[in-house]
Design an enzyme around this catalytic site. Sequence first.
Site, mmCIF file in Angstrom:
data_model
loop_
_atom_site.group_PDB
_atom_site.id
_atom_site.type_symbol
_atom_site.label_atom_id
_atom_site.label_comp_id
_atom_site.label_asym_id
_atom_site.label_seq_id
_atom_site.Cartn_x
_atom_site.Cartn_y
_atom_site.Cartn_z
ATOM 1 N N PRO A 150 0.940 3.113 57.658
ATOM 2 C CA PRO A 150 -0.235 2.932 58.528
ATOM 3 C C PRO A 150 -0.698 1.481 58.697
ATOM 4 O O PRO A 150 -1.603 1.220 59.490
ATOM 5 C CB PRO A 150 -1.324 3.764 57.841
ATOM 6 C CG PRO A 150 -0.872 3.936 56.432
ATOM 7 C CD PRO A 150 0.610 3.887 56.457
ATOM 8 N N LYS A 169 -0.011 2.028 63.931
ATOM 9 C CA LYS A 169 0.902 2.367 65.032
ATOM 10 C C LYS A 169 1.195 3.865 65.187
ATOM 11 O O LYS A 169 1.686 4.286 66.234
ATOM 12 C CB LYS A 169 2.250 1.642 64.831
ATOM 13 C CG LYS A 169 2.189 0.158 65.069
ATOM 14 C CD LYS A 169 2.218 -0.160 66.548
ATOM 15 C CE LYS A 169 1.615 -1.520 66.848
ATOM 16 N NZ LYS A 169 0.184 -1.495 67.137
ATOM 17 N N HIS A 202 -12.585 -3.976 69.841
ATOM 18 C CA HIS A 202 -12.379 -5.031 68.850
ATOM 19 C C HIS A 202 -11.481 -6.124 69.439
ATOM 20 O O HIS A 202 -10.379 -5.846 69.888
ATOM 21 C CB HIS A 202 -11.754 -4.462 67.567
ATOM 22 C CG HIS A 202 -12.760 -3.789 66.686
ATOM 23 N ND1 HIS A 202 -12.613 -3.698 65.323
ATOM 24 C CD2 HIS A 202 -13.948 -3.211 66.978
ATOM 25 C CE1 HIS A 202 -13.678 -3.071 64.807
ATOM 26 N NE2 HIS A 202 -14.488 -2.756 65.795
ATOM 27 N N TYR A 259 0.216 -5.922 67.402
ATOM 28 C CA TYR A 259 -0.903 -5.094 66.939
ATOM 29 C C TYR A 259 -1.592 -4.403 68.120
ATOM 30 O O TYR A 259 -1.949 -3.233 68.041
ATOM 31 C CB TYR A 259 -1.914 -5.944 66.149
ATOM 32 C CG TYR A 259 -2.937 -5.122 65.406
ATOM 33 C CD1 TYR A 259 -2.727 -4.736 64.079
ATOM 34 C CD2 TYR A 259 -4.123 -4.715 66.028
ATOM 35 C CE1 TYR A 259 -3.659 -3.968 63.405
ATOM 36 C CE2 TYR A 259 -5.055 -3.945 65.358
ATOM 37 C CZ TYR A 259 -4.825 -3.574 64.042
ATOM 38 O OH TYR A 259 -5.747 -2.808 63.372
ATOM 39 N N TYR A 274 -7.870 -6.722 56.649
ATOM 40 C CA TYR A 274 -6.663 -6.352 55.906
ATOM 41 C C TYR A 274 -6.521 -7.367 54.779
ATOM 42 O O TYR A 274 -6.370 -8.567 55.053
ATOM 43 C CB TYR A 274 -5.426 -6.444 56.802
ATOM 44 C CG TYR A 274 -5.336 -5.372 57.878
ATOM 45 C CD1 TYR A 274 -6.004 -5.496 59.091
ATOM 46 C CD2 TYR A 274 -4.546 -4.234 57.683
ATOM 47 C CE1 TYR A 274 -5.905 -4.525 60.082
ATOM 48 C CE2 TYR A 274 -4.431 -3.261 58.669
ATOM 49 C CZ TYR A 274 -5.106 -3.412 59.858
ATOM 50 O OH TYR A 274 -5.003 -2.454 60.832
HETATM 51 P P1 RFL Z 1 0.589 15.538 63.846
HETATM 52 O O1 RFL Z 1 -0.765 14.946 64.045
HETATM 53 O O2 RFL Z 1 1.106 15.670 62.480
HETATM 54 O O3 RFL Z 1 0.549 16.959 64.552
HETATM 55 C C1 RFL Z 1 1.586 17.898 64.392
HETATM 56 C C2 RFL Z 1 1.009 19.280 64.583
HETATM 57 O O4 RFL Z 1 2.062 20.228 64.479
HETATM 58 C C3 RFL Z 1 1.619 21.320 63.691
HETATM 59 N N1 RFL Z 1 2.792 21.974 63.102
HETATM 60 C C4 RFL Z 1 3.297 23.144 63.530
HETATM 61 N N2 RFL Z 1 2.934 23.962 64.516
HETATM 62 C C5 RFL Z 1 3.659 25.102 64.700
HETATM 63 N N3 RFL Z 1 4.742 25.429 63.916
HETATM 64 C C6 RFL Z 1 5.135 24.638 62.909
HETATM 65 N N4 RFL Z 1 6.188 24.954 62.152
HETATM 66 C C7 RFL Z 1 4.412 23.438 62.695
HETATM 67 N N5 RFL Z 1 4.522 22.414 61.801
HETATM 68 C C8 RFL Z 1 3.537 21.548 62.059
HETATM 69 C C9 RFL Z 1 0.696 20.695 62.674
HETATM 70 O O5 RFL Z 1 -0.210 21.653 62.119
HETATM 71 C C10 RFL Z 1 -0.001 19.620 63.513
HETATM 72 O O6 RFL Z 1 -1.187 20.117 64.101
HETATM 73 O O7 RFL Z 1 1.688 14.723 64.681
HETATM 74 P P2 RFL Z 1 1.597 13.945 66.092
HETATM 75 O O8 RFL Z 1 0.899 14.779 67.124
HETATM 76 O O9 RFL Z 1 2.940 13.431 66.335
HETATM 77 O O10 RFL Z 1 0.585 12.734 65.821
HETATM 78 C C11 RFL Z 1 0.948 11.693 64.988
HETATM 79 C C12 RFL Z 1 -0.283 11.160 64.231
HETATM 80 O O11 RFL Z 1 -1.017 12.233 63.712
HETATM 81 C C13 RFL Z 1 0.151 10.231 63.105
HETATM 82 O O12 RFL Z 1 1.158 9.324 63.552
HETATM 83 C C14 RFL Z 1 -0.942 9.385 62.507
HETATM 84 O O13 RFL Z 1 -2.081 10.094 62.167
HETATM 85 C C15 RFL Z 1 -0.336 8.725 61.269
HETATM 86 N N6 RFL Z 1 -1.338 8.401 60.297
HETATM 87 C C16 RFL Z 1 -2.056 7.289 60.514
HETATM 88 N N7 RFL Z 1 -1.759 6.507 61.599
HETATM 89 C C17 RFL Z 1 -2.481 5.409 61.826
HETATM 90 O O14 RFL Z 1 -2.217 4.716 62.818
HETATM 91 N N8 RFL Z 1 -3.518 5.076 60.968
HETATM 92 C C18 RFL Z 1 -3.845 5.855 59.887
HETATM 93 O O15 RFL Z 1 -4.776 5.552 59.163
HETATM 94 C C19 RFL Z 1 -3.102 6.989 59.617
HETATM 95 N N9 RFL Z 1 -3.390 7.781 58.547
HETATM 96 C C20 RFL Z 1 -1.568 9.232 59.177
HETATM 97 C C21 RFL Z 1 -2.625 8.900 58.318
HETATM 98 C C22 RFL Z 1 -0.786 10.360 58.904
HETATM 99 C C23 RFL Z 1 -1.008 11.170 57.793
HETATM 100 N N10 RFL Z 1 -0.100 12.278 57.568
HETATM 101 C C24 RFL Z 1 0.894 12.623 58.542
HETATM 102 C C25 RFL Z 1 -0.002 13.035 56.408
HETATM 103 C C26 RFL Z 1 -2.891 9.714 57.219
HETATM 104 C C27 RFL Z 1 -2.096 10.853 56.936
HETATM 105 C C28 RFL Z 1 -2.472 11.662 55.747
HETATM 106 C C1 PHB Z 2 -8.192 3.695 59.861
HETATM 107 O O1 PHB Z 2 -9.295 3.374 60.332
HETATM 108 O O2 PHB Z 2 -8.009 4.806 59.327
HETATM 109 C C2 PHB Z 2 -7.079 2.718 59.945
HETATM 110 C C3 PHB Z 2 -7.221 1.555 60.668
HETATM 111 C C4 PHB Z 2 -6.183 0.645 60.719
HETATM 112 C C5 PHB Z 2 -5.012 0.912 60.052
HETATM 113 C C6 PHB Z 2 -4.856 2.086 59.362
HETATM 114 C C7 PHB Z 2 -5.895 2.996 59.291
HETATM 115 O O3 PHB Z 2 -4.000 0.003 60.103
#
Ligand code: RFL
Ligand code: PHB
Length: 385
Positions: free
Chosen positions: A288, A292, A72, A380, A196
Amino acid sequence: MRAQVVIVGAGPAGLMLARLLELAGIDAVILERKSADYVLGRIRAGVLEQGTMDLMDRARAGQRMHAEGLIHQGVELSFDGDSQRIDFAALIDRHVMVYGQTEVTRDLMAARQARTIYEAEDVQLHDFDGKPFVTYRQNGLTHRIDCDFIAGCDGYHGVSRASVPAQSLTTFERIYPFGWLGVLVDQPPVAHELIYAHHARGFALCSQRSPTRSRYYVQVPADEKVENWSDARFWDELRIRLNPATAEALQTGASIEKSIAPLRSFVAEPLRFGKLFLAGDAAHIVPPTGAKGLNLAMSDVAALADALIEFFGENSAAGIDGYSAKVLSRIWKAERFSWWMTSLLHTFPETGAFGRRIQRAEFDYLAGSAAAQQSLAENYTGLPL
Ligand code: RFL
Ligand code: PHB
């Protein structure tokens, strides 16, 4: 059992760290509380910065990403129906890639040679100021792994940060009074690029996973229940918040996933406690809006991997001593950008008419200023690692 590094958590941070260490000949074990299928079932982020793409290549896990990911060159912002495209390519000659976190996780799992211990219950961290070891339970038996270092990559609710004595940790937090209701649908994206949108009824985002799969979000109150949102209600609300031409072009269908994520800004300091390091969501959370979260997790573990490789390879502690300060400086910049994007694009219950005029002025400034657009583009697409 013994390992040089025990990594807690097999999310993107833990898997990437394990892979970078493995390629450097360092023996690392991952302990993950959930099953591999459960980890792969989480629908989260979708946008990769250049630095994350480069790291996937360094991990020799980038092949499918290059084949299937969508490049993109810009994003669209809209405010009460007026649109402004931010052209990353023209402004700063950079781009991002749309490739889901699920796919990143799948590719890193496939690349990993060494074992990941899934369904490890009751993980506990011991003596990380001295001779560290980690215990966990599996099938009713307690196991112990002695190690040189522990990497806490276990997300916001993990055990690693919770194991640090409260007086050693300072936390900074902002909880927003809203969340994002997200829907995944097997329909082509409404537009080639992400949109957005700010609307008086709240924020909306049009994102995508592939040419045939789309991801849409609308801002909802923090206490909203997903059961209150039929697919029909979701599509109606999304259409209202988009400009009329986009609403007209929207192709809807039955949702294949629907969930609400709360929005929060959070940073813990410092990120090293003796032989324990925190990285990814265990260390910080961003709303989100700036895309980032995943990218920050990746840049943390790139720095941590380099520091550990330097320690084991050159017997130098300079990298591990500098880890916390180095990554926190970049983390705070991403926190600022995510907070700013969130502030510009959402409706806040307490804002009032003055606040909405300020948001409008901010959007108009952005639309009329190449410098402001360049700043958005730079943040971004990702600040330097
Ligand atoms: P993760 O992905 O949460 O992985 C952590 C892992 O640790 C495990 N864990 C344990 N394992 C052993 N013992 C324990 N006591 C444990 N406790 C937890 C968990 O099962 C899991 O597998 O963290 P990591 O690796 O730091 O990665 C970070 C990303 O996942 C996160 O920053 C993003 O996904 C944030 N996020 C989003 N970011 C975006 O840029 N765009 C999004 O659209 C977006 N949507 C989201 C999100 C985070 C969400 N969370 C945390 C609830 C949507 C959700 C719902
Ligand atoms: C997504 O595709 O889930 C997404 C993309 C951009 C964002 C947040 C979530 O800023």
